[in-house]
Design a protein around this motif. Structure first.
Motif, short mmCIF file in Angstrom:
data_model
loop_
_atom_site.label_atom_id
_atom_site.label_comp_id
_atom_site.label_asym_id
_atom_site.label_seq_id
_atom_site.Cartn_x
_atom_site.Cartn_y
_atom_site.Cartn_z
N THR A 118 0.68 -1.19 -0.25
CA THR A 118 -0.08 0.10 -0.06
C THR A 118 0.75 1.19 0.06
O THR A 118 0.51 2.30 -0.12
CB THR A 118 -0.97 0.09 1.23
N LYS A 119 2.22 1.25 0.29
CA LYS A 119 2.94 2.23 0.21
C LYS A 119 3.61 2.68 -1.08
O LYS A 119 4.20 3.51 -1.46
CB LYS A 119 4.16 2.15 1.24
N GLY A 120 3.25 1.49 -2.14
CA GLY A 120 3.63 1.91 -3.67
C GLY A 120 4.95 1.18 -3.62
O GLY A 120 5.49 1.28 -4.90
N GLU A 121 5.36 0.32 -2.81
CA GLU A 121 6.47 -0.63 -2.98
C GLU A 121 6.22 -1.68 -3.85
O GLU A 121 5.27 -2.09 -3.73
CB GLU A 121 7.58 -0.88 -1.74
N ASN A 122 7.21 -2.19 -4.97
CA ASN A 122 6.81 -3.26 -5.90
C ASN A 122 8.02 -4.18 -5.80
O ASN A 122 9.17 -3.98 -5.81
CB ASN A 122 6.70 -2.58 -7.18
#
Length: 526
Positions: A118-122
């Motif tokens: 949800t923090k945008g880390e992939n």
């Protein structure tokens, strides 16, 4: 200046890459552009898609727009040849941080990314499934006899692969450096920047030395040996060493931290459907649904389709849980066809994918899967996912696709393609395919990964004109309408041994769009 002889030693180790990425398709061999859509002739084993458009679909209007979910590494939704055909969740408001449609996914305007948080880390690279299994078994102090046997098998296998990679990397690096020197030397001689295959191709040599270097580099390029190919291959080996086969590499734990066995632990992911590397999914999407006759790039198989991007395939083996959730997401959001250009030899949580397959079957959704590129008989060798459930039942909504070539002769099956006359349903073009890639560019590539979307596209095209048909009927149509090749003698993939084509697949043939429409018309009027 001469290239070091070590380059020759790695030629056979580099997969054919075709041309590098290009801004349009004018730089490719024109006979290969959209070849998979062409009509069958003495020299081209096309799919008769153009014939269907010219003779059956002219002046006809599709009855329904079909949504095709592409479960992959990511899709460039802004590509010039795709952006008009990207699915939009109209019940979701972009960027407001609210789950407007209450489907459990916030801001899923164009799909969902199951490889992030949800923090945008992939997650980019990941381990292979066998590496994960080895890691888990290594941590167990009291292994069963069966677990010990599997541990020893995987440990021996992975150690051998790492040893081979460690021996190859210095050679590939040296070959890379020599090739880069040749490019630099040609730049120096010509006074022009020469960095890509296209730069070499466009150069007009001013003297014999430039002509000599260009001729040599063009020869290497024809064999697949470009700077990009060398870089890609070196990076592929490095990724295998540092990520795919590294038991100490576990990005899932740090980025997501979920329970991989619990399908209900799903509070992760984000709406970034492009991801770190969208080449593969973008390529598949273009085959299915690139805009037709827009004077740009290529033509997709289907002319009335929406692509639903779902990111669930990392650089490594996919996680069973992500695939199961991706299938359910696709089904719940209206996809009728799901393209699955991925696969692996081990499955730790097959039951999760089995349940998702059964869910898709119950909802009337067609699953189209690539057979794999190991030139193996997957009637014998394990290949996941599959239509065979742990319960012993087979789902009836699944098509497994092998790769064919442009050849009408004994090289018809691609030499890398998996096969099996019980498990591989049909073959479709998968060699020298030109399609969309990132940043509105195009590329030539190969693999059963690109055969599956040909079939997905045919399924979507037929379904758009005959929406009353079921997924089971669409599968039956595709298999029964394939161009019959059963008695033709061809090379068994990966060998020079000849066999009848009927030994390689269930349908004994190559997908045929024109025939599929004829059969669809017959079935719809019964």
């Amino acid at each position: 200046m001469k290239l070091h002889l070590i380059i020759i030693s790695v030629l056979l180790l580099i997969s054919t890459q075709g041309n590098s990425q290009q801004d349009d398709v004018s730089g490719f061999e024109q006979n290969l552009v959209n070849w998979h859509l062409k009509n069958i002739s003495s020299s081209v084993m096309g799919t008769n898609t153009q014939k269907a458009y010219d003779e059956i679909l002219v002046n006809r209007t599709p009855k329904k727009k079909i949504i095709v979910a592409v479960i992959d590494a990511g899709v460039d939704i802004y590509h010039e040849d795709l952006k008009e055909n990207i699915w939009t969740n109209n019940a979701e408001i972009k960027g407001n941080g609210i789950d407007d449609d209450n489907n459990g996914y916030i801001d899923d305007v164009h799909g969902w990314n199951f490889l992030g948080n949800t923090k945008g880390e992939n997650i980019g690279a990941a381990t292979l499934e066998k590496t994960r299994i080895l890691r888990e078994l290594s941590a167990k102090t009291n292994k069963t006899e069966e677990e010990t046997k599997l541990y020893n098998k995987l440990k021996t296998e992975i150690d051998a692969e790492l040893k081979e990679i460690n021996e190859m990397l210095p050679n590939i690096k040296a070959a890379k450096e020599n090739l880069e020197s040749a490019y630099a030397y040609l730049s120096q001689l010509s006074g022009q920047p020469i960095n890509t295959h296209q730069d070499v191709k466009n150069l007009e040599p001013a003297d014999k030395e430039q002509k000599k270097i260009k001729r040599k580099l063009m020869l290497y390029s024809k064999m697949g040996l470009t700077k990009k190919a060398m870089d890609d291959y070196y990076n592929h080996l490095a990724d295998q060493k540092e990520a795919n086969l590294n038991v100490n590499f576990n990005p899932r734990k740090d980025i997501i931290g979920d329970d991989l066995s619990d399908i209900n632990d799903r509070n992760y992911g984000n709406p970034n459907v492009i991801g770190p590397d969208a080449f593969h999914g973008t390529f598949c999407s273009g085959i299915i649904g690139a805009s037709i006759n827009n004077n740009k790039g290529i033509n997709g198989v289907a002319n009335n389709v929406l692509i639903m991007p779902i990111r669930a395939v990392p650089n490594g083996d996919e996680y069973d849980k992500d695939i199961a959730l991706a299938i359910r997401y696709a089904v719940d959001n209206g996809a009728q066809v799901i393209n699955m250009s991925f696969g692996k030899s081990y499955s730790s949580h097959k039951e999760l994918v089995d349940d998702a397959f059964a869910y898709a079957e119950a909802k009337g959704v067609l699953l189209v899967q690539a057979a794999g590129n190991s030139n193996e008989n997957i009637d014998i060798e394990p290949n996941f996912p599959s239509d065979s459930l742990n319960s012993g039942r087979f789902v009836n909504n699944h098509i497994c696709v092998g790769a064919s070539t442009i050849s009408t002769k004994k090289k018809l099956p691609a030499n890398f393609s998996n096969y099996g006359n019980r498990t591989v349903d049909v073959f479709a073009p998968g060699l020298d395919i030109i399609s969309t890639t990132i940043e509105s560019q195009y590329e030539n590539s190969q693999g059963t990964s690109f055969s599956a979307p040909v079939v997905s596209g045919v399924a979507a095209l037929v379904w758009s004109y005959y929406p009353e048909l079921t997924a089971v009927q669409i599968k039956e149509i595709i298999l029964n309408s394939a161009t019959p090749m059963g008695r033709k003698k061809v090379y068994t993939p990966g060998t020079k041994n000849k066999t009848r084509f009927r030994e390689l697949s269930v349908s004994d043939g190559v997908v045929n769009t024109y025939n599929a429409f004829i059969l669809a018309e017959e079935m719809s009027t019964k």
